[in-house]
Design a protein around this motif. Sequence first.
Motif, PDB file in Angstrom:
ATOM      1  N   TRP A 139       0.834  -1.201   0.000  1.00  0.00           N
ATOM      2  CA  TRP A 139       0.000   0.000   0.000  1.00  0.00           C
ATOM      3  C   TRP A 139       0.873   1.256   0.000  1.00  0.00           C
ATOM      4  CZ3 TRP A 139      -4.738   1.050  -1.189  1.00  0.00           C
ATOM      5  CH2 TRP A 139      -5.301   2.271  -0.797  1.00  0.00           C
ATOM      6  N   ALA A 140       1.984   1.229   0.712  1.00  0.00           N
ATOM      7  CA  ALA A 140       2.875   2.389   0.785  1.00  0.00           C
ATOM      8  C   ALA A 140       3.584   2.656  -0.537  1.00  0.00           C
ATOM      9  CB  ALA A 140       3.903   2.188   1.892  1.00  0.00           C
ATOM     10  N   THR A 141       3.758   1.636  -1.350  1.00  0.00           N
ATOM     11  CA  THR A 141       4.487   1.803  -2.618  1.00  0.00           C
ATOM     12  C   THR A 141       3.558   1.928  -3.825  1.00  0.00           C
ATOM     13  OG1 THR A 141       4.693  -0.590  -2.933  1.00  0.00           O
ATOM     14  CG2 THR A 141       6.484   0.528  -1.756  1.00  0.00           C
ATOM     15  N   ARG A 142       2.287   2.141  -3.606  1.00  0.00           N
ATOM     16  CA  ARG A 142       1.323   2.111  -4.704  1.00  0.00           C
ATOM     17  C   ARG A 142       1.497   3.233  -5.718  1.00  0.00           C
ATOM     18  NH1 ARG A 142      -1.014   4.177  -0.300  1.00  0.00           N
ATOM     19  NH2 ARG A 142      -2.410   5.976  -0.513  1.00  0.00           N
ATOM     20  N   PHE A 143       2.164   4.321  -5.342  1.00  0.00           N
ATOM     21  CA  PHE A 143       2.336   5.428  -6.281  1.00  0.00           C
ATOM     22  C   PHE A 143       3.720   5.449  -6.935  1.00  0.00           C
ATOM     23  CE2 PHE A 143      -0.863   7.154  -3.238  1.00  0.00           C
ATOM     24  CZ  PHE A 143      -1.934   7.095  -4.108  1.00  0.00           C
ATOM     25  N   GLN A 144       4.603   4.558  -6.520  1.00  0.00           N
ATOM     26  CA  GLN A 144       5.939   4.495  -7.126  1.00  0.00           C
ATOM     27  C   GLN A 144       5.887   3.618  -8.371  1.00  0.00           C
ATOM     28  OE1 GLN A 144       8.565   2.970  -4.154  1.00  0.00           O
ATOM     29  NE2 GLN A 144       8.240   4.655  -2.744  1.00  0.00           N
ATOM     30  N   ALA A 155       3.926  -1.496  -6.652  1.00  0.00           N
ATOM     31  CA  ALA A 155       2.997  -2.309  -5.865  1.00  0.00           C
ATOM     32  C   ALA A 155       2.676  -3.628  -6.563  1.00  0.00           C
ATOM     33  CB  ALA A 155       1.718  -1.533  -5.586  1.00  0.00           C
ATOM     34  N   TRP A 156       2.626  -3.630  -7.902  1.00  0.00           N
ATOM     35  CA  TRP A 156       2.339  -4.870  -8.635  1.00  0.00           C
ATOM     36  C   TRP A 156       3.461  -5.887  -8.467  1.00  0.00           C
ATOM     37  CZ3 TRP A 156      -2.241  -6.219 -10.052  1.00  0.00           C
ATOM     38  CH2 TRP A 156      -3.188  -5.246 -10.339  1.00  0.00           C
ATOM     39  N   ILE A 157       4.653  -5.415  -8.258  1.00  0.00           N
ATOM     40  CA  ILE A 157       5.781  -6.331  -8.048  1.00  0.00           C
ATOM     41  C   ILE A 157       5.786  -6.810  -6.610  1.00  0.00           C
ATOM     42  CG2 ILE A 157       8.306  -6.470  -8.041  1.00  0.00           C
ATOM     43  CD1 ILE A 157       7.533  -4.002 -10.293  1.00  0.00           C
ATOM     44  N   TYR A 158       5.591  -5.875  -5.683  1.00  0.00           N
ATOM     45  CA  TYR A 158       5.664  -6.227  -4.267  1.00  0.00           C
ATOM     46  C   TYR A 158       4.433  -6.973  -3.753  1.00  0.00           C
ATOM     47  CZ  TYR A 158       9.872  -3.423  -3.828  1.00  0.00           C
ATOM     48  OH  TYR A 158      11.127  -2.918  -3.951  1.00  0.00           O
TER      49      TYR A 158
END
Length: 171
Positions: free
Chosen positions: A112-117, A127-130
């Motif tokens: 959720w924290a990386t959704r905009f990177q 987020a698709w990778i993590y």
Amino acid sequence: MLNRFERVLVATNRWVLILLLLVMSCIVFANVVLRYTTGDSIVWAEEVARHMMIWVTFLGAGLVLRFGGHVAIDNFHHAVGEQGARVVRAIVALGLGVFFLVMMYFSILYVWATRFQTTAATDIPIAWIYVAMPVGFLLLFVHLLFIVRGYIGHGNYITSDEMDAESAASL
């Protein structure tokens, strides 16, 4: 019904791993050939191969657990007798289950924290990778539930004519 779900889950898990490894190998091979024959490489190849490796790692961990392919030290189990070994294995299984669930929760927060990177070469959301982390920990937990009874009772893992601990670990 549960046995059918288990068979479908394992078969699907294995085929997804096989396809990911196949595509990843083709991408890396094509990139190496192009680099040495033309001097140019595919811009996105290393990044995509790295992301596929992340998915393979997390998706494959559950199958490896299922067949007993993870590193384990079992001297203590043999030293404490049969009843003591069951208690030790129950503590190990409980600890693993709690760990998988806690890691699944925190990896969901991380996704959720990386959704905009986005990634550098392909501009794919990180987020698709993590999301491989919570999916992988969920699969680890599900596979643990399938083996826990035999593991605690007798120290056994799932056996298969097609797969053993060595084969599972080599995925």
